[in-house]
Design an enzyme around this catalytic site. Structure first.
Site, PDB file in Angstrom:
ATOM      1  N   GLU A   1      25.435  60.001 -15.196  1.00  0.00           N
ATOM      2  CA  GLU A   1      25.130  60.375 -13.801  1.00  0.00           C
ATOM      3  C   GLU A   1      24.274  59.303 -13.115  1.00  0.00           C
ATOM      4  OE1 GLU A   1      26.143  62.045 -11.442  1.00  0.00           O
ATOM      5  OE2 GLU A   1      25.111  63.950 -11.149  1.00  0.00           O
ATOM      6  N   THR A  27      26.609  58.555  -2.826  1.00  0.00           N
ATOM      7  CA  THR A  27      25.328  59.216  -3.137  1.00  0.00           C
ATOM      8  C   THR A  27      24.176  58.228  -3.009  1.00  0.00           C
ATOM      9  OG1 THR A  27      26.421  60.763  -4.604  1.00  0.00           O
ATOM     10  CG2 THR A  27      24.076  60.485  -4.922  1.00  0.00           C
TER      11      THR A  27
HETATM   12  N1  HSE Z   1      20.537  65.888  -5.461  1.00  0.00           N
HETATM   13  C1  HSE Z   1      21.437  64.797  -5.272  1.00  0.00           C
HETATM   14  C2  HSE Z   1      21.286  64.262  -3.864  1.00  0.00           C
HETATM   15  C3  HSE Z   1      22.827  65.258  -5.480  1.00  0.00           C
HETATM   16  O1  HSE Z   1      21.175  65.051  -2.938  1.00  0.00           O
HETATM   17  O2  HSE Z   1      21.259  63.038  -3.695  1.00  0.00           O
HETATM   18  C4  HSE Z   1      23.852  64.182  -5.336  1.00  0.00           C
HETATM   19  O3  HSE Z   1      24.662  64.108  -6.447  1.00  0.00           O
END
Ligand code: HSE
Length: 308
Positions: A128, A180
């Protein structure tokens, strides 16, 4: 058992106010992964999907997560993986988490559940991390534990599985790319005490709502004064989707993970379908292709389809 086929669920992380700490698993969509345990060391990956992901295990998120597990496992074994991704990468529905979690959960089944769920989260986070640039487990935990989870701490790892409300989840995935890493880079580095207070009040309200199955409390706690305002510009139609879905009876909702998908909770199935119709109309009018899902919370996480 030498071979296993599993389905790995999409996940909605953050749950609006709980950036990096809350998430839930969906019944649908799911990736499908087949793993075969080999007597020789090595990881061999084949993708049978349309996304053109690397099959080199040192570049593939499933391969990286699995290698983290094998680095810890003392016997020399290997795995052959055949992956059919159905959760589109970059959708905000935990595609990278499903890739990483599926590989380590599948391998762990074949290793007679040698590792605990917490250890699997640790291995999967190695994969991840490549996708988003930092370790976070808010998609991985619900994928591995099922239901709704809270990440109270990453170091040391402290995951709290929570009660899942019986809610329908309607998701729209506008087919635009939101990376992301970029959606994290635009976030404010400092926040006011006033905003922090509002945010932790909503997180506390949401968690109290999950434990007491208080749906109106869940709904009014789904407010984000820190992350969503910064990310809203990345997602055309966000405000309209939220407004129209609330007008049609949604409990609440917002950006799924780092977007571009948006999720909305509803109590009744017919409302969940009405909400889908609203989402479809909005993105048709905006001229943006989209996909929608009407589903529920998946209390189990990864499921075994077959084994031999
Ligand atoms: N918590 C993370 C974000 C999730 O908001 O960047 C993205 O995979």
């Amino acid at each position: 058992m030498k071979k296993i086929k599993i389905s790995i669920p999409a996940t909605v992380s953050n749950l609006v106010c709980g950036y990096d700490i809350l998430g839930l698993a969906l019944q649908y969509p799911c990736d499908i992964m087949e793993l075969e345990m080999l007597d020789e060391p090595g990881i061999f990956i084949t993708h049978i999907d349309e996304f053109g992901l690397p099959e080199d295990p040192t570049l593939n998120l499933s391969g990286i997560a699995l290698q983290a597990l094998l680095n810890d496992y003392t016997s020399p074994v290997g795995f052959r993986l055949t992956i059919e991704k159905k959760i589109k990468p970059g959708s905000g529905l935990g595609s990278s988490a499903a890739a990483a979690a599926g590989a380590v959960i599948g391998a762990n089944f074949l290793l007679n559940n040698f590792y605990s769920k917490e250890e699997l989260v640790e291995f999967a986070m190695e994969g991840e991390k490549i996708a988003s640039g930092v370790k976070h487990a808010d998609n991985l935990a619900p994928c591995i534990y099922g239901g709704v989870t809270l990440i109270r701490s990453l170091e040391p790892i402290d995951i709290i599985p929570m009660p899942s409300p019986e809610l329908f989840v309607t998701v729209v995935h506008p087919q635009i790319e939101v990376k992301t890493s970029e959606a994290r880079n635009i976030l404010p580095k400092n926040i006011s005490l006033k905003d922090a207070t509002t945010q932790w009040a909503n997180v506390a309200g949401l968690i109290a709502g999950f434990y007491s199955n208080n749906i109106p409390l869940i709904g009014r706690s789904l407010v984000d004064v820190i992350i969503e305002p910064a990310r809203a510009a990345l997602i055309p139609g966000l405000e309209e989707v939220k407004r129209k879905c609330m007008e049609h009876g949604a409990v609440g909702g917002g950006i799924s993970g780092s977007g571009p998908s948006i999720f909305m909770f509803s109590q009744m199935e017919n409302v969940a379908w009405k909400i889908e119709k609203q989402m479809m109309e909005i993105y048709t009018n905006l001229g943006i292709p989209f996909k929608t899902y009407v589903t529920t919370i998946n209390p189990e996480g990864v499921k075994i389809i077959s084994s031999e």
